[in-house]
Structure formats: C-alpha cells, structure tokens
Write a protein that holds these residues in place. Structure first.
Motif, PDB file in Angstrom:
ATOM      1  N   LEU A 133       0.822   4.556  -2.946  1.00  9.64           N
ATOM      2  CA  LEU A 133       0.025   5.710  -2.556  1.00  9.64           C
ATOM      3  C   LEU A 133       0.351   6.943  -3.390  1.00  9.64           C
ATOM      4  O   LEU A 133      -0.480   7.843  -3.542  1.00  9.64           O
TER       5      LEU A 133
ATOM      6  N   VAL B 250      -5.374  -3.556   4.558  1.00  8.92           N
ATOM      7  CA  VAL B 250      -5.478  -2.121   4.292  1.00  8.92           C
ATOM      8  C   VAL B 250      -6.072  -1.409   5.502  1.00  8.92           C
ATOM      9  O   VAL B 250      -5.622  -0.334   5.902  1.00  8.92           O
TER      10      VAL B 250
ATOM     11  N   GLY C  98      -4.331   1.573   7.739  1.00  8.81           N
ATOM     12  CA  GLY C  98      -4.981   2.857   7.942  1.00  8.81           C
ATOM     13  C   GLY C  98      -5.198   3.172   9.408  1.00  8.81           C
ATOM     14  O   GLY C  98      -5.047   4.318   9.839  1.00  8.81           O
TER      15      GLY C  98
ATOM     16  N   VAL D  18       2.656   5.867   7.313  1.00  9.35           N
ATOM     17  CA  VAL D  18       1.674   6.204   6.290  1.00  9.35           C
ATOM     18  C   VAL D  18       1.026   7.521   6.664  1.00  9.35           C
ATOM     19  O   VAL D  18       0.557   7.688   7.798  1.00  9.35           O
TER      20      VAL D  18
ATOM     21  N   LEU E  85      -9.906   6.015   6.398  1.00 11.48           N
ATOM     22  CA  LEU E  85     -10.490   4.678   6.324  1.00 11.48           C
ATOM     23  C   LEU E  85     -10.295   3.922   7.629  1.00 11.48           C
ATOM     24  O   LEU E  85     -11.172   3.171   8.071  1.00 11.48           O
TER      25      LEU E  85
ATOM     26  N   LEU F 106      -5.165   0.714  -3.269  1.00  7.52           N
ATOM     27  CA  LEU F 106      -6.156  -0.261  -2.814  1.00  7.52           C
ATOM     28  C   LEU F 106      -6.341  -1.371  -3.844  1.00  7.52           C
ATOM     29  O   LEU F 106      -6.442  -2.553  -3.484  1.00  7.52           O
TER      30      LEU F 106
ATOM     31  N   LEU G  26      -4.800   6.826  -3.782  1.00  7.97           N
ATOM     32  CA  LEU G  26      -5.332   5.784  -2.903  1.00  7.97           C
ATOM     33  C   LEU G  26      -6.077   4.692  -3.670  1.00  7.97           C
ATOM     34  O   LEU G  26      -5.902   3.500  -3.360  1.00  7.97           O
TER      35      LEU G  26
ATOM     36  N   ASP H 272      -1.087   9.281   4.183  1.00  8.45           N
ATOM     37  CA  ASP H 272      -2.166   9.593   3.258  1.00  8.45           C
ATOM     38  C   ASP H 272      -3.462   9.818   4.020  1.00  8.45           C
ATOM     39  O   ASP H 272      -3.924   8.950   4.779  1.00  8.45           O
TER      40      ASP H 272
ATOM     41  N   LEU I 165      -6.364   7.178   3.429  1.00  2.76           N
ATOM     42  CA  LEU I 165      -6.148   5.886   4.062  1.00  2.76           C
ATOM     43  C   LEU I 165      -6.312   5.981   5.575  1.00  2.76           C
ATOM     44  O   LEU I 165      -6.902   5.092   6.209  1.00  2.76           O
TER      45      LEU I 165
ATOM     46  N   VAL J 179       0.816  -1.215   0.000  1.00  4.92           N
ATOM     47  CA  VAL J 179       0.000   0.000   0.000  1.00  4.92           C
ATOM     48  C   VAL J 179       0.853   1.269   0.000  1.00  4.92           C
ATOM     49  O   VAL J 179       0.621   2.178  -0.818  1.00  4.92           O
TER      50      VAL J 179
END
Length: 321
Positions: free
Chosen positions: A94, A233, A237, A153, A161, A102, A98, A155, A158, A90
C-alpha cells in the motif's frame, strides 16, 4: 395400471424432476425470501440488505471462478488460501499506492492458479490433489508473509472499496455483479466457453477433436485464482485488517456449495452462472435467517449439510440424464 398410463406417469414424473432441477434453486430462493420477510419485516430494511450484500459478495466472486473449474470436471480447493495470500500482501504494498497493491494481489492469484492449472493440465494430476497441496502451501506462505498477528489497514481507497456504496448498493456488490455478467458472457457467448463445457463433458473426445485442452484448463484455474484474489482484497477492505490466519477459511466449501446448489453438476459439462448467483444468495439467506433467530451454529451447519446433500443428489441425477 396400463402400459400407456405407466408411460404417462413416468413422463410426468420426469417433467417435474426436470423443472425442479432447472428452476428449483430460484423457487427456493423466492420462498425463503418470502418466509424471511414474513418472520421479520425488518429483513427488508436498507441496512440489512446492505449487510447481506457485503457478506455474500466475496463468496459469490469465488463461486464464479469455482463454477468455471467445476464445469471442466475439476475442483479448486486453493481459493481460500489465495484469499489469505492476497490479504497478506496488500498491506505490504500500500505504500506504493493502492493500484500497485491491487496489481500484486491479483498477480499472485494468477500465479497460484497457474500452478494448480499446470499440475492438472500438463502433469494430469487429479484436481483435488493438485489444489489441496496448493491450499496447504499457499496458506502457509500467507501466514509467513503476514507474521503472527493481524495487520490493520488504514488506506482510504481500500477501505472505500470495502464499505462505500453506489446508488445505495455496496461497491463490492457492483463489482461482483459485473464479474457475474462477464462470466456468463464468457460461458455462453464465446468459443472459449463452449470449449470449456465440451472439455467437462468429455475430455478425451475434446482432445481427439483438436481442442486446446491444456490451454483452456490452465486459463480456467488462473481465472479462479484471480477472482479469489479480488475477493481477498474486498475482505481486507471491508474488515480493515489483513488476517490470513482466519480470512478465507472454508471459503472453498462455501463456493462449491453455491455452485452445486445453483445447479452446476460436479460431473462437469455445464456451467450455470445465474444458478450460482442464486445458490450463493440462497445459502447466505439461510445463514442470515437462522442467525437472526438465534439458532445455534451447530444446527445451522446441519441444515446447510442437508441442503448440500440434496443438491449433490440432484446434480448427479442431472449429470446422468
């Protein structure tokens, strides 16, 4: 005791056993919830409920795929490694957006599932052997892809989520609930579901009856891989990092436990989706209650092991009957 009295006693005993096998997990879940609230009224707080939903969602998602596999008299030990692989890829994609990240994660889950499914369906390799080898290989690939350290991460999509809520319920829980509903409909309302159960009940007879056994087996393992990838995922996140060396560890055992406790027999031929949901929630509550009361992890594991043994015994009784 007269013959009639003995027959009545046996009938009553069998009836009680049937009720426990069919509804025991739901009764146990309600009782455990009541005990948890009685011991600590803050257990019902919004913050605590959200925490429990965040923690149980990935496990339940994986358990749904595992239930389908076990329904065919199989097993999928590779789901934890698939979580690690999806977590590893992932962050790499990115930069493309996204949706692309995914899609790549889900596709890799499907590919991993198809490899295991092909080994089971076309080479007739024992599921435990096929998915065990896949578990080792995919976990190693995930660590190679990710490198030696966890990758942060950042993002926003994400992270949303893994942490946002809709109507006060975590988005992860909504996604998992939707997957549970779709899985239930797949099993109970489609020809595919009926064939899946028939294959688990008697594969040889299903093959002689002309059912597409290989195709269904392949599809089941692909679905298991896809659901595991989505769970990976979610975990990335929620944790805001990709750490395949640790993410997904023992997830296959947690998923199998939820399925068995929920009433799906290891002998195949039946899939209890609602029971799997209850089983996952029950095991999550057990862990949460014991942890909140400072019970050592070793004792928690012993309690969970005892529950698993009882569930497997009940599953064998159900399968033989």
């Amino acid at each position: 005791m007269s013959t009639l009295g003995w027959a009545v006693a046996v009938r009553d005993r069998d009836h009680v056993r049937h009720l426990l096998q069919e509804y025991g997990v739901y009764a146990a879940l309600v009782a455990l919830f009541a005990i948890s609230v009685g011991l600590d009224s803050s257990f019902l707080s919004v913050a605590n409920v959200r925490i429990q939903l965040f923690q149980v969602s990935p496990t339940l998602l994986v358990a749904l795929g595992m239930a389908l596999v076990i329904g065919t008299e199989g097993i999928d030990l590779s789901v934890g490694a698939v979580i690690a692989l999806s977590a590893a890829v992932v962050p790499l994609y990115l930069g493309w957006g996204l949706p692309v990240a995914l899609l790549v994660a889900v596709l890799l889950g499907a590919v991993s599932g198809s490899v295991g499914g092909a080994m089971v369906a076309f080479t007739r390799t024992q599921p435990i052997v096929a998915t065990l080898s896949l578990m080792i290989g995919v976990r190693g690939l995930a660590e190679i892809v990710n490198g030696d350290s966890a990758k942060p991460v950042t993002d926003a999509g994400l992270l949303a989520l893994g942490s946002d809520s809709v109507a006060g319920v975590p988005l992860m829980a909504w996604i998992t609930a939707a997957c549970a509903v779709l899985t239930g409909l797949l099993v109970r309302r489609t020809t595919f579901g009926r064939r899946l159960v028939a294959i688990g009940d008697n594969r040889a007879a299903s093959r002689l009856a002309g059912l597409p056994v290989r195709r269904i087996l392949l599809t089941v393992y692909i679905l298991s891989g896809v659901l595991a990838a989505v769970a990976g995922v979610m975990i990335v996140g929620h944790g805001a990092e990709a750490d395949p060396a640790n993410q997904g560890l023992n997830m296959e055992l947690d998923a199998i436990t939820a399925v068995v406790v929920g009433g799906t027999p290891l002998s195949g031929g039946r899939v209890r989706v609602l029971g799997t949901v209850a089983g996952a929630l029950f095991m999550q509550l057990i862990t949460a209650v014991l942890t909140q009361h400072n019970v050592p992890t070793s004792y928690t594991q012993m309690v969970e092991a005892a529950i698993i043994c009882l569930a497997v015994y009940a599953s064998q009784e159900r399968g033989s009957r």
